[in-house]
Design a protein around this motif. Structure first.
Motif, mmCIF file in Angstrom:
data_model
loop_
_atom_site.group_PDB
_atom_site.id
_atom_site.type_symbol
_atom_site.label_atom_id
_atom_site.label_comp_id
_atom_site.label_asym_id
_atom_site.label_seq_id
_atom_site.Cartn_x
_atom_site.Cartn_y
_atom_site.Cartn_z
ATOM 1 N N UNK A 87 -2.685 -3.862 -7.414
ATOM 2 C CA UNK A 87 -2.630 -3.472 -5.993
ATOM 3 C C UNK A 87 -1.344 -2.250 -5.482
ATOM 4 N N UNK A 88 -1.046 -1.834 -6.605
ATOM 5 C CA UNK A 88 0.214 -0.623 -6.580
ATOM 6 C C UNK A 88 -0.005 0.516 -5.300
ATOM 7 N N UNK A 89 -1.414 0.584 -5.434
ATOM 8 C CA UNK A 89 -1.677 1.919 -4.615
ATOM 9 C C UNK A 89 -1.671 1.516 -3.227
ATOM 10 N N UNK A 90 -1.885 0.188 -2.726
ATOM 11 C CA UNK A 90 -1.935 -0.190 -1.511
ATOM 12 C C UNK A 90 -1.013 -1.091 -0.881
ATOM 13 N N UNK A 91 -0.128 -1.338 -1.754
ATOM 14 C CA UNK A 91 0.917 -2.569 -1.507
ATOM 15 C C UNK A 91 1.496 -2.445 -0.011
ATOM 16 N N UNK A 92 1.697 -1.250 0.145
ATOM 17 C CA UNK A 92 2.384 -1.012 1.923
ATOM 18 C C UNK A 92 1.335 -1.295 2.920
ATOM 19 N N UNK A 93 0.062 -1.339 2.503
ATOM 20 C CA UNK A 93 -0.936 -1.469 3.678
ATOM 21 C C UNK A 93 -1.939 -0.530 3.874
ATOM 22 N N UNK A 94 -1.553 0.630 3.149
ATOM 23 C CA UNK A 94 -2.362 1.900 3.357
ATOM 24 C C UNK A 94 -2.656 2.559 2.020
ATOM 25 N N UNK A 95 -3.866 2.784 1.484
ATOM 26 C CA UNK A 95 -4.197 3.197 0.303
ATOM 27 C C UNK A 95 -3.641 4.574 0.157
ATOM 28 N N UNK A 96 -2.591 4.657 -1.105
ATOM 29 C CA UNK A 96 -2.107 5.808 -1.383
ATOM 30 C C UNK A 96 -0.925 6.274 -0.687
ATOM 31 N N UNK A 97 -0.505 5.446 0.294
ATOM 32 C CA UNK A 97 0.749 5.995 1.089
ATOM 33 C C UNK A 97 1.851 5.513 0.351
ATOM 34 N N UNK A 98 2.407 6.475 -0.572
ATOM 35 C CA UNK A 98 3.555 6.110 -1.382
ATOM 36 C C UNK A 98 5.155 5.871 -0.425
#
Ligand code: IMP
Length: 194
Positions: A87-98
């Motif tokens: 789930x690394x790419x959406x860990x912050x709650x928004x897909x692809x938001x680094x």
């Protein structure tokens, strides 16, 4: 002159494509899904890197002749029991938001002494909708306590690879590409194809 063999990447992630292109040099003509607007969006419903890499490679290779390569990758943190993982790419709650992903990781790691982490990359090669082979690469390292550097993408400003004292984002493309999880998987792909 003979044309180069073609490798289609099952991704629209410009960073992954740039890294794979730089590492593969002039041995293949590398195209990604952005060159084929009709390719479907593949949902990553798997619970492992391999399942997701397989979904992407097999899904895209149903739409085009030739070799299709997928990359599913992420960061595993020991103190977080392997999260963010797949789930690394959406860990912050928004897909692809680094930026959001890095902010959440810093928050979760705020009081952690154990900073060990690794990047993992699984690649699947497929043709005609069927996996032909898969490969995996890992780079071990540790997490720092604030963002350092502007290179790379994703969690690179927070990750120091083993044997170095700067983050991937500080070390720059050529060092990252010489030892990253992605390069370790890709070396095996290239050996297989050649
Ligand atoms: P995927 O597109 O589902 O494979 O997700 C990959 C995610 O893992 C990216 O969005 C990043 O958050 C993280 N990631 C994978 N490879 C790297 C890397 O080389 N540097 C930093 N972050 C990475």
């Amino acid at each position: 002159m003979q044309s180069l063999p073609r490798l289609i990447l099952a991704t629209r992630n410009a960073h992954k494509t740039a890294e794979i292109r730089a590492m593969i040099g002039d041995r293949f003509e590398v195209l990604d899904a952005t060159a084929f607007p009709d390719f479907p969006e593949i949902e990553e419903t798997g619970t492992t890197f391999l399942e997701n890499a397989r979904l992407k490679a097999e899904g895209i290779s149903r739409c085009i002749d030739g070799w299709v390569l997928s990359d599913d990758s992420g960061l595993e943190v020991d103190a977080l029991s392997g999260a963010p993982g797949v789930w690394s790419s959406s860990y912050g709650g928004e897909e692809g938001n680094h930026a959001k992903n890095n902010a959440r990781l810093l928050h979760e790691m705020a009081d952690q002494q154990d900073r060990r982490a690794r990047f993992r990359c699984t690649m699947v090669l497929a043709r005609g909708g069927v996996e032909q082979a898969h490969f995996s690469g890992i780079v071990e390292g540790k997490l720092v306590e604030s963002l350092h550097g502007t290179g790379g993408f994703g969690y690179d400003p927070l990750f120091i690879p083993e044997g170095y004292d700067q983050t991937f984002a500080e070390l720059g493309d050529s060092i990252k590409n010489s030892l990253s999880h992605r390069s370790r998987a890709l070396d095996q792909v290239v050996a297989y194809l050649l």
